[in-house]
Scaffold this motif. Sequence first.
Motif, mmCIF file in Angstrom:
data_model
loop_
_atom_site.group_PDB
_atom_site.id
_atom_site.type_symbol
_atom_site.label_atom_id
_atom_site.label_comp_id
_atom_site.label_asym_id
_atom_site.label_seq_id
_atom_site.Cartn_x
_atom_site.Cartn_y
_atom_site.Cartn_z
ATOM 1 N N ILE A 151 36.478 -10.901 8.300
ATOM 2 C CA ILE A 151 35.811 -9.883 9.117
ATOM 3 C C ILE A 151 35.552 -8.711 8.179
ATOM 4 O O ILE A 151 36.332 -7.763 8.068
ATOM 5 N N GLY A 152 34.460 -8.817 7.478
ATOM 6 C CA GLY A 152 34.117 -7.881 6.420
ATOM 7 C C GLY A 152 33.291 -8.616 5.387
ATOM 8 O O GLY A 152 33.266 -9.859 5.361
ATOM 9 N N MET A 153 32.614 -7.879 4.512
ATOM 10 C CA MET A 153 31.685 -8.499 3.565
ATOM 11 C C MET A 153 32.027 -8.049 2.144
ATOM 12 O O MET A 153 31.600 -6.985 1.691
ATOM 13 N N PRO A 154 32.828 -8.847 1.413
ATOM 14 C CA PRO A 154 33.199 -8.467 0.044
ATOM 15 C C PRO A 154 32.043 -8.684 -0.927
ATOM 16 O O PRO A 154 31.026 -9.282 -0.579
ATOM 17 N N ASP A 155 32.236 -8.228 -2.163
ATOM 18 C CA ASP A 155 31.205 -8.447 -3.176
ATOM 19 C C ASP A 155 30.997 -9.939 -3.437
ATOM 20 O O ASP A 155 29.868 -10.396 -3.601
ATOM 21 N N ASP A 156 32.096 -10.698 -3.487
ATOM 22 C CA ASP A 156 32.017 -12.138 -3.739
ATOM 23 C C ASP A 156 32.926 -12.855 -2.744
ATOM 24 O O ASP A 156 34.144 -12.877 -2.911
ATOM 25 N N PRO A 157 32.358 -13.470 -1.703
ATOM 26 C CA PRO A 157 33.195 -14.120 -0.689
ATOM 27 C C PRO A 157 33.780 -15.458 -1.121
ATOM 28 O O PRO A 157 34.549 -16.067 -0.367
ATOM 29 N N ARG A 158 33.435 -15.968 -2.307
ATOM 30 C CA ARG A 158 34.020 -17.204 -2.848
ATOM 31 C C ARG A 158 33.858 -18.393 -1.907
ATOM 32 O O ARG A 158 34.767 -19.203 -1.739
ATOM 33 N N GLY A 159 32.721 -18.476 -1.244
ATOM 34 C CA GLY A 159 32.481 -19.613 -0.368
ATOM 35 C C GLY A 159 33.120 -19.520 0.995
ATOM 36 O O GLY A 159 33.098 -20.491 1.751
ATOM 37 N N LEU A 160 33.678 -18.376 1.347
ATOM 38 C CA LEU A 160 34.289 -18.175 2.659
ATOM 39 C C LEU A 160 33.251 -17.644 3.645
ATOM 40 O O LEU A 160 32.321 -16.927 3.262
ATOM 41 N N SER A 161 33.423 -17.974 4.916
ATOM 42 C CA SER A 161 32.549 -17.422 5.946
ATOM 43 C C SER A 161 32.883 -15.951 6.169
ATOM 44 O O SER A 161 34.053 -15.554 6.117
ATOM 45 N N CYS A 162 31.864 -15.151 6.439
ATOM 46 C CA CYS A 162 32.049 -13.714 6.666
ATOM 47 C C CYS A 162 31.221 -13.272 7.864
ATOM 48 O O CYS A 162 30.084 -13.716 8.045
ATOM 49 N N VAL A 163 31.786 -12.375 8.646
ATOM 50 C CA VAL A 163 31.032 -11.733 9.712
ATOM 51 C C VAL A 163 31.393 -10.252 9.691
ATOM 52 O O VAL A 163 32.552 -9.884 9.501
ATOM 53 N N ASP A 164 30.395 -9.413 9.843
ATOM 54 C CA ASP A 164 30.656 -7.976 9.787
ATOM 55 C C ASP A 164 29.536 -7.217 10.475
ATOM 56 O O ASP A 164 28.439 -7.747 10.682
ATOM 57 N N PHE A 165 29.826 -5.994 10.814
ATOM 58 C CA PHE A 165 28.822 -5.052 11.273
ATOM 59 C C PHE A 165 28.075 -4.541 10.051
ATOM 60 O O PHE A 165 28.681 -4.330 8.987
ATOM 61 N N ASP A 166 26.781 -4.338 10.181
ATOM 62 C CA ASP A 166 25.988 -3.851 9.054
ATOM 63 C C ASP A 166 26.140 -2.330 8.977
ATOM 64 O O ASP A 166 25.321 -1.576 9.512
ATOM 65 N N PHE A 167 27.199 -1.886 8.298
ATOM 66 C CA PHE A 167 27.501 -0.456 8.235
ATOM 67 C C PHE A 167 26.437 0.322 7.463
ATOM 68 O O PHE A 167 26.142 1.475 7.796
#
Length: 341
Positions: A151-167
């Motif tokens: 729950i957040g968008m890192p620089d490199d998600p390493r193939g993990l799913s991500c969901v976040d608000f577009d801050f």
Amino acid sequence: MDNRRASTAATINDVAREAGVSTSTVSYVMSGKRTISKETRETVEAAMRKLRYSPRSSARALASSRSNVLGLVVPLRADVNVGVVMQFVTAVVTTARTFNQDVLLLTQDDAGSIERVTSQSMVDGLLMMDIEARDPRIPVLAKLQKPAVLIGMPDDPRGLSCVDFDFAAASRTAVRHLADLGHRGIAFIGSPPASLRRHATYADRALQGFQDACRAAEIAHVAEACEANSRDLGKALDRVFSGPESITALLVHNEGLLPMLRENLGVRGLSIPEDISVAVIAPADVAMAAAHPWTAVSIPAMDIGRAAVEMVMDRLSLDKPAELRLIAPTLAEGETTAPVV
């Protein structure tokens, strides 16, 4: 029906595969919590009949191979707003219930607890909050055999799913609204300094979006990181109004400051919105709870938490590839912004 399904009770995952839909769709057909097309509903119901699916028997069948528990990693750091965090937790827990899943809350700020619960098969999947740009926990998650959603968008998600608000887009939306009202000098009152030092993605992206939008619109701007207390807010406002820029509007991304903001401005002879306009980035209920509702770009905590659970369940049941999902912002105009006089 194949031999495996004949010999054991069908699960919600079996139904989803049979119907060719996600597990979340099957859950919504059963709960009625979302509108599902007639065709899809009939397909799911036919699959349930064919497999003789029952939620109770499904839970028993899964017990031997799965824990029916999702792990939710929520480090309770000093610089986070616990009230807002709990909105995300509530969304995750309530959505997990529709999938017959319990939630194990992990509050330690280290990778050790993640490895412990996964190595001991205590959880079927993981959701992780409070993501940093270069989060040291991500390499650990990427090596696990369990599905994980950030729950957040890192620089490199390493193939993990991500969901976040577009801050970043939230800040741009607020700046555009204030610019349309004629404001040519805007101050950003943001997250505590610790959030920026550790590069919490929500803090970094909101600030970057603000700065980019102001530069693009040629708007004078200043930004202040601020602890959520009246003393530090006062100091931040003093710096804002004593600087060289003529500031006529504030964008606040720090929910803890809202109860004390009006009084602090009043001490400085400023009324909202007559003397200064204020827009906020905050959950809708926080913005609307004020006596004079704030003009707000709402953080959809419930939508984000719900989406995170659906994504991890989809990966569990359908082995879906990783996905990145940003939820777009919307602005609700309250009583705290006005045209420049």
